[in-house]
Design an enzyme around this catalytic site. Structure first.
Site, PDB file in Angstrom:
ATOM      1  N   TYR A  19       0.855  -1.181   0.000  1.00  0.00           N
ATOM      2  CA  TYR A  19       0.000   0.000   0.000  1.00  0.00           C
ATOM      3  C   TYR A  19       0.891   1.231   0.000  1.00  0.00           C
ATOM      4  O   TYR A  19       1.619   1.486   0.968  1.00  0.00           O
ATOM      5  CB  TYR A  19      -0.946   0.000   1.200  1.00  0.00           C
ATOM      6  CG  TYR A  19      -1.817   1.246   1.240  1.00  0.00           C
ATOM      7  CD1 TYR A  19      -2.596   1.603   0.135  1.00  0.00           C
ATOM      8  CD2 TYR A  19      -1.845   2.058   2.357  1.00  0.00           C
ATOM      9  CE1 TYR A  19      -3.375   2.739   0.150  1.00  0.00           C
ATOM     10  CE2 TYR A  19      -2.633   3.206   2.389  1.00  0.00           C
ATOM     11  CZ  TYR A  19      -3.396   3.542   1.269  1.00  0.00           C
ATOM     12  OH  TYR A  19      -4.162   4.668   1.289  1.00  0.00           O
ATOM     13  N   HIS A 171     -12.486  -5.746 -10.675  1.00  0.00           N
ATOM     14  CA  HIS A 171     -11.462  -4.788 -11.136  1.00  0.00           C
ATOM     15  C   HIS A 171     -10.682  -5.297 -12.340  1.00  0.00           C
ATOM     16  O   HIS A 171      -9.941  -4.530 -12.954  1.00  0.00           O
ATOM     17  CB  HIS A 171     -10.495  -4.445 -10.001  1.00  0.00           C
ATOM     18  CG  HIS A 171     -11.150  -3.742  -8.848  1.00  0.00           C
ATOM     19  ND1 HIS A 171     -11.849  -2.568  -9.006  1.00  0.00           N
ATOM     20  CD2 HIS A 171     -11.242  -4.063  -7.531  1.00  0.00           C
ATOM     21  CE1 HIS A 171     -12.339  -2.185  -7.826  1.00  0.00           C
ATOM     22  NE2 HIS A 171     -11.991  -3.075  -6.917  1.00  0.00           N
ATOM     23  N   ASP A 207     -20.452  -3.880  -4.671  1.00  0.00           N
ATOM     24  CA  ASP A 207     -19.193  -3.785  -3.925  1.00  0.00           C
ATOM     25  C   ASP A 207     -18.931  -2.297  -3.628  1.00  0.00           C
ATOM     26  O   ASP A 207     -19.396  -1.419  -4.363  1.00  0.00           O
ATOM     27  CB  ASP A 207     -18.061  -4.371  -4.773  1.00  0.00           C
ATOM     28  CG  ASP A 207     -16.731  -4.448  -4.040  1.00  0.00           C
ATOM     29  OD1 ASP A 207     -16.425  -5.499  -3.456  1.00  0.00           O
ATOM     30  OD2 ASP A 207     -15.990  -3.423  -4.036  1.00  0.00           O
ATOM     31  N   HIS A 209     -16.313  -0.633  -4.056  1.00  0.00           N
ATOM     32  CA  HIS A 209     -15.486  -0.018  -5.095  1.00  0.00           C
ATOM     33  C   HIS A 209     -16.160  -0.091  -6.463  1.00  0.00           C
ATOM     34  O   HIS A 209     -16.913  -1.029  -6.744  1.00  0.00           O
ATOM     35  CB  HIS A 209     -14.129  -0.724  -5.180  1.00  0.00           C
ATOM     36  CG  HIS A 209     -13.361  -0.727  -3.903  1.00  0.00           C
ATOM     37  ND1 HIS A 209     -13.431  -1.767  -2.997  1.00  0.00           N
ATOM     38  CD2 HIS A 209     -12.509   0.181  -3.375  1.00  0.00           C
ATOM     39  CE1 HIS A 209     -12.644  -1.498  -1.963  1.00  0.00           C
ATOM     40  NE2 HIS A 209     -12.078  -0.316  -2.155  1.00  0.00           N
ATOM     41  N   ASP A 296     -17.741  -4.667   1.552  1.00  0.00           N
ATOM     42  CA  ASP A 296     -16.844  -3.598   2.017  1.00  0.00           C
ATOM     43  C   ASP A 296     -17.604  -2.275   2.185  1.00  0.00           C
ATOM     44  O   ASP A 296     -17.013  -1.256   2.553  1.00  0.00           O
ATOM     45  CB  ASP A 296     -15.602  -3.439   1.117  1.00  0.00           C
ATOM     46  CG  ASP A 296     -15.831  -3.762  -0.343  1.00  0.00           C
ATOM     47  OD1 ASP A 296     -16.996  -3.934  -0.739  1.00  0.00           O
ATOM     48  OD2 ASP A 296     -14.835  -3.808  -1.100  1.00  0.00           O
ATOM     49  N   TYR A 335     -14.059  -6.909   3.792  1.00  0.00           N
ATOM     50  CA  TYR A 335     -12.804  -7.219   4.475  1.00  0.00           C
ATOM     51  C   TYR A 335     -12.883  -7.194   5.994  1.00  0.00           C
ATOM     52  O   TYR A 335     -11.883  -7.431   6.664  1.00  0.00           O
ATOM     53  CB  TYR A 335     -11.697  -6.286   3.934  1.00  0.00           C
ATOM     54  CG  TYR A 335     -11.662  -6.377   2.428  1.00  0.00           C
ATOM     55  CD1 TYR A 335     -11.147  -7.520   1.818  1.00  0.00           C
ATOM     56  CD2 TYR A 335     -12.248  -5.406   1.613  1.00  0.00           C
ATOM     57  CE1 TYR A 335     -11.191  -7.675   0.443  1.00  0.00           C
ATOM     58  CE2 TYR A 335     -12.291  -5.544   0.246  1.00  0.00           C
ATOM     59  CZ  TYR A 335     -11.768  -6.683  -0.337  1.00  0.00           C
ATOM     60  OH  TYR A 335     -11.822  -6.846  -1.697  1.00  0.00           O
TER      61      TYR A 335
HETATM   62  N1  Q9C Z   1      -5.602   0.934   1.922  1.00  0.00           N
HETATM   63  C1  Q9C Z   1     -12.144  -5.314  -4.066  1.00  0.00           C
HETATM   64  O1  Q9C Z   1     -12.855  -4.952  -3.134  1.00  0.00           O
HETATM   65  N2  Q9C Z   1      -6.624  -0.678  -2.596  1.00  0.00           N
HETATM   66  N3  Q9C Z   1     -10.965  -4.738  -4.339  1.00  0.00           N
HETATM   67  C2  Q9C Z   1      -6.626  -0.915  -1.175  1.00  0.00           C
HETATM   68  C3  Q9C Z   1      -6.165  -0.098   1.103  1.00  0.00           C
HETATM   69  C4  Q9C Z   1      -7.159  -1.740  -3.403  1.00  0.00           C
HETATM   70  C5  Q9C Z   1     -10.484  -3.617  -3.584  1.00  0.00           C
HETATM   71  C6  Q9C Z   1      -6.016   0.191  -0.386  1.00  0.00           C
HETATM   72  C7  Q9C Z   1      -8.608  -2.014  -3.152  1.00  0.00           C
HETATM   73  C8  Q9C Z   1      -9.122  -3.131  -4.026  1.00  0.00           C
HETATM   74  C9  Q9C Z   1     -12.551  -6.477  -4.912  1.00  0.00           C
HETATM   75 ZN    ZN Z   2     -14.341  -3.607  -3.069  1.00  0.00          ZN
END
Ligand code: Q9C
Ligand code: ZN
Length: 371
Positions: A19, A171, A207, A209, A296, A335
């Site tokens: 990250y 994604h 989701d 995102h 999430d 998560y």
């Molecule tokens: N600080 C799905 O939920 N960046 N993907 C994370 C965390 C990536 C999420 C940053 C996030 C991807 C499938």
């Molecule tokens: Zn997500």
């Protein structure tokens, strides 16, 4: 309700992700799917089935064959090139500005796959948050087979079925992996249903995102409507797609609907977005809906910023099922491990028209025992 699950995902267990340049504890871990499996088993109202192998053809129907070949050999290449890493992350990504001023005619010629694995991973990858390990390819193929077996159940007459996909998929674009995703399970499923039925298919992505990969794959398609409710990309991953003015092009013009939401989004505001999304889906013909299901959006999620609660998942499942379409429900993100099982149970019971009662206090630990 039938649930499709495979232990193949266990080979894609991840300790760390990157990250912003540093290794941090991974979010997208095997425990997630085991939590959901355990809670659905404890419920007693879910019947588990193993996926059947569907081969590579349904994958290359939506993905570049080069991406499949890269994911297949990436781990052995990392080893063969003698780079000691516990997971593969890219060295260099081809930022669009690298090619600024270069003509439309020369650009395709410049899209060349390097041979060094850190460059090769940048060529096919989006970001450093999709760590690739020894078991990733087999797990990602397993998740696609889970999605396609869920499709088979619904095409075989089930009103709805749930595919416990892991790794997630939304994604992943035609020629790109990223965001914990390798193959786009929902896109593979939707394409398979278009081909099997000749009907239009809709995808509802809940989701947290934006599903940039699903949007990209169906951007110019008039037969697959993509509707997504997600965090505004001004402040959240994937940053560069997911705004409301992205509506599709060509035959797909008007077939892409993005509903970006603010930080702190409440149950009430989220349900209004769900109703708007369902209205858009009901406006076009078709008898099947693919749901990209993420948790999430939950208030305690470590990487999300919405404020949803378990009860509202039951209500969302109920409203989605009220559309009257057959549902292929596929797992994406989520998560906050302790709540994943209950949130999935609440959503799926809502979609089945069953009431939701929380399991005994303490919930369930992976491995199956009540605590
Ligand atoms: N600080 C799905 O939920 N960046 N993907 C994370 C965390 C990536 C999420 C940053 C996030 C991807 C499938
Ligand atoms: Zn997500």
């Amino acid at each position: 309700m039938q649930v499709v699950y495979t232990p193949a995902h266990l080979g894609h267990d991840i300790a760390l992700e990157t990250y912003m340049g540093v290794p941090v504890p991974a979010n997208e871990v095997a425990e997630r799917a085991e939590r959901i499996r355990t809670a659905l088993e404890a419920d007693g109202g879910f019947a588990f089935a193993a996926p059947t192998e569907h081969g590579e053809e349904p994958i290359t129907a939506v993905h570049d064959a080069g991406l499949v070949r890269f994911l297949e050999i990436a781990w052995s290449e990392l080893r063969a090139q003698g780079i000691p890493r516990s997971f593969l992350a890219a060295d260099t990504y081809p930022n669009v500005a690298m090619f600024e001023g270069m003509g439309e005619e020369t650009l395709p010629r410049m899209r060349r796959e390097p041979s060094q694995i850190g460059g090769r991973s940048g060529f096919w990858g989006l970001d450093t948050a999709a760590p690739l390990v020894a078991g990733t390819y087999v797990a990602a193929r397993g998740a696609v087979d889970v999605a396609l077996t869920t499709v088979d159940l619904v095409l075989g007459g089930e009103r709805l079925a749930y595919g416990l996909c892991r790794p997630p998929g939304h994604h992943a674009a035609r020629s790109m992996y990223g965001g914990y995703c390798f193959f786009n399970n929902a896109a593979v499923a939707a394409e398979a249903m278009v081909r099997a039925t000749g009907e239009r298919v809709a995808i509802l992505d809940v989701d947290f995102h934006h599903g940039n990969g699903t949007q990209q794959i169906f951007w110019r398609r008039g037969d697959v409507r993509y509707v997504s409710i997600h965090a505004h990309p001004d402040r959240q991953y994937p940053f560069f797609l997911g705004r409301a003015d992205e509506t599709g092009e060509g035959p797909g013009s008007g077939e892409n609907l993005n509903i970006p939401l603010d930080a702190g989004t409440s149950n009430e505001a989220y349900l209004r977005a769900v109703d708007q999304a369902l209205e858009s889906i009901a406006a076009v013909p078709g008898s099947v809906l693919v749901v990209s299901l993420g948790f999430d959006t939950y208030g305690l999620d470590p990487i999300g910023d919405f404020a949803l609660t378990t009860d509202v998942y039951h209500e969302i499942g109920r409203r989605v099922a009220d559309l009257g379409r057959r549902l292929v429900i596929l797992q994406e993100g989520g998560y906050h491990r302790p709540s994943l099982g209950e949130n999935a149970r609440a959503w799926l019971r809502g979609a089945e028209g069953r009431s939701f009662d929380p399991l005994p206090a303490g919930g369930f630990t992976p491995g199956g025992s009540v605590v």
